[in-house]
Scaffold this motif. Structure first.
Motif, PDB file in Angstrom:
ATOM      1  N   LEU A   1      34.480  45.033  39.968  1.00  0.00           N
ATOM      2  CA  LEU A   1      34.278  44.007  39.450  1.00  0.00           C
ATOM      3  C   LEU A   1      33.451  43.235  38.583  1.00  0.00           C
ATOM      4  CD1 LEU A   1      34.654  41.608  43.272  1.00  0.00           C
ATOM      5  CD2 LEU A   1      37.137  42.110  41.532  1.00  0.00           C
ATOM      6  N   THR A   2      34.095  42.379  37.099  1.00  0.00           N
ATOM      7  CA  THR A   2      33.168  42.122  36.469  1.00  0.00           C
ATOM      8  C   THR A   2      32.787  40.596  35.715  1.00  0.00           C
ATOM      9  OG1 THR A   2      32.943  44.330  35.652  1.00  0.00           O
ATOM     10  CG2 THR A   2      32.432  42.317  34.014  1.00  0.00           C
TER      11      THR A   2
ATOM     12  N   GLY B   1      48.344  32.838  41.603  1.00  0.00           N
ATOM     13  CA  GLY B   1      48.869  34.451  41.495  1.00  0.00           C
ATOM     14  C   GLY B   1      47.713  35.144  40.948  1.00  0.00           C
ATOM     15  N   ILE B   2      47.508  35.990  41.922  1.00  0.00           N
ATOM     16  CA  ILE B   2      46.379  37.239  41.242  1.00  0.00           C
ATOM     17  C   ILE B   2      47.214  38.406  40.771  1.00  0.00           C
ATOM     18  CG2 ILE B   2      44.240  38.350  41.089  1.00  0.00           C
ATOM     19  CD1 ILE B   2      43.552  36.420  43.041  1.00  0.00           C
TER      20      ILE B   2
ATOM     21  N   GLY C   1      44.118  49.291  42.579  1.00  0.00           N
ATOM     22  CA  GLY C   1      42.924  49.620  42.159  1.00  0.00           C
ATOM     23  C   GLY C   1      42.197  48.810  40.992  1.00  0.00           C
ATOM     24  N   SER C   2      42.603  47.830  40.702  1.00  0.00           N
ATOM     25  CA  SER C   2      42.048  46.790  39.187  1.00  0.00           C
ATOM     26  C   SER C   2      41.265  45.586  40.183  1.00  0.00           C
ATOM     27  CB  SER C   2      43.092  45.950  39.121  1.00  0.00           C
ATOM     28  OG  SER C   2      43.959  44.839  40.071  1.00  0.00           O
TER      29      SER C   2
ATOM     30  N   MET D   1      44.317  40.230  36.909  1.00  0.00           N
ATOM     31  CA  MET D   1      43.466  41.377  37.421  1.00  0.00           C
ATOM     32  C   MET D   1      42.930  42.609  36.859  1.00  0.00           C
ATOM     33  SD  MET D   1      40.149  41.424  39.039  1.00  0.00           S
ATOM     34  CE  MET D   1      40.043  40.261  40.119  1.00  0.00           C
ATOM     35  N   GLN D   2      42.260  43.084  35.182  1.00  0.00           N
ATOM     36  CA  GLN D   2      42.325  43.916  34.679  1.00  0.00           C
ATOM     37  C   GLN D   2      40.748  44.656  34.388  1.00  0.00           C
ATOM     38  OE1 GLN D   2      44.261  43.738  31.597  1.00  0.00           O
ATOM     39  NE2 GLN D   2      44.891  45.826  31.295  1.00  0.00           N
ATOM     40  N   TYR D   3      41.094  46.137  35.573  1.00  0.00           N
ATOM     41  CA  TYR D   3      39.755  46.366  35.074  1.00  0.00           C
ATOM     42  C   TYR D   3      38.231  45.765  35.906  1.00  0.00           C
ATOM     43  CZ  TYR D   3      42.625  49.714  32.211  1.00  0.00           C
ATOM     44  OH  TYR D   3      43.075  50.077  30.754  1.00  0.00           O
ATOM     45  N   GLY D   4      38.179  45.040  36.755  1.00  0.00           N
ATOM     46  CA  GLY D   4      37.047  44.773  37.730  1.00  0.00           C
ATOM     47  C   GLY D   4      37.877  43.132  36.418  1.00  0.00           C
TER      48      GLY D   4
END
Length: 214
Positions: free
Chosen positions: A22-23, A36-37, A42-43, A206-209
């Motif tokens: 998470l970033t 909605g998320i 794995g994201s 959520m994409q790449y954290g």
């Protein structure tokens, strides 16, 4: 005056060893809405929900649930009900006995309330079948009953439609909309576009954290 539930996340990072999951997440969620998320497996969606629940400590940043910092001022916020990943139950007990056992931990509700919520999700509280013999859809319904039964103000639902047939999906959509009307705050992690379109007031990816509103 009725309490307004909210979640506020500031500067959230989560790392496992050398991997950042998470970033720099900054977001606020408020009562009476379904958020909605969306994102690939794995994201970071499930890790994000586990951080809010207090199951996983953040590497940096703060999460406030109704003003209290998770992990400092409160370990596991009692106002949160959740279903994250596959629900875990004792396979040798019935659905009713499983939920009674879980209810005894906080001792906030009695057997009648457990029965009421089992019926609410379309199961029979008097069914003696062991959970180990439940279909995936029945386990999912029982997991949703577990999340709802203590009447929490905040619901974190990670792929709650998994294993449900079309009738079950329709039943749960109607239930979640009723809960929103009652003023609940619902975070819905899903990959199903129709759930997003029919249920969500706001949608985040959520994409790449990283979390961004879409």
């Amino acid at each position: 005056m009725e309490k307004k539930n909210f979640i506020e996340v500031q500067g959230l990072y989560k790392q496992f060893k050398n991997r950042t999951v998470l970033t720099d997440i900054h977001v606020k969620f408020e009562a009476g809405k379904i958020y909605g998320i969306v994102g690939r497996n794995g994201s970071g969606k499930s890790v994000f929900l586990k951080c809010i629940c207090g199951f996983i400590p953040p590497t940096e940043g703060t999460i406030r649930v109704n003003g209290r910092i998770v992990g400092k001022e409160v370990d596991f916020p009692e106002e949160i009900g959740f279903i994250i990943e596959a629900p875990g139950f004792l396979n040798h007990l019935s659905g009713f006995k499983n939920l009674c056992y879980l209810a005894s931990i906080r001792n906030k509700i009695g057997n009648n309330t457990v029965e009421e919520y089992i019926r609410l999700v379309g199961l029979d509280p008097h069914d003696r079948k062991h959970v180990g013999k439940y279909s995936l859809g029945m386990r999912q319904r029982l997991g949703i009953a577990q999340a709802l039964m203590e009447d929490p103000g905040i619901l974190l639902l990670d792929e709650p439609m998994n294993g449900l047939d079309q009738e079950g999906i329709q039943d749960m959509r109607e239930l979640f909309l009723k809960l929103k009307e009652q003023g609940k705050l619902i975070l819905l992690a899903t990959h199903v576009r129709e759930d997003v379109e029919l249920l969500c007031d706001e949608v985040y990816e959520m994409q790449y954290g990283k979390l961004r509103k879409i």
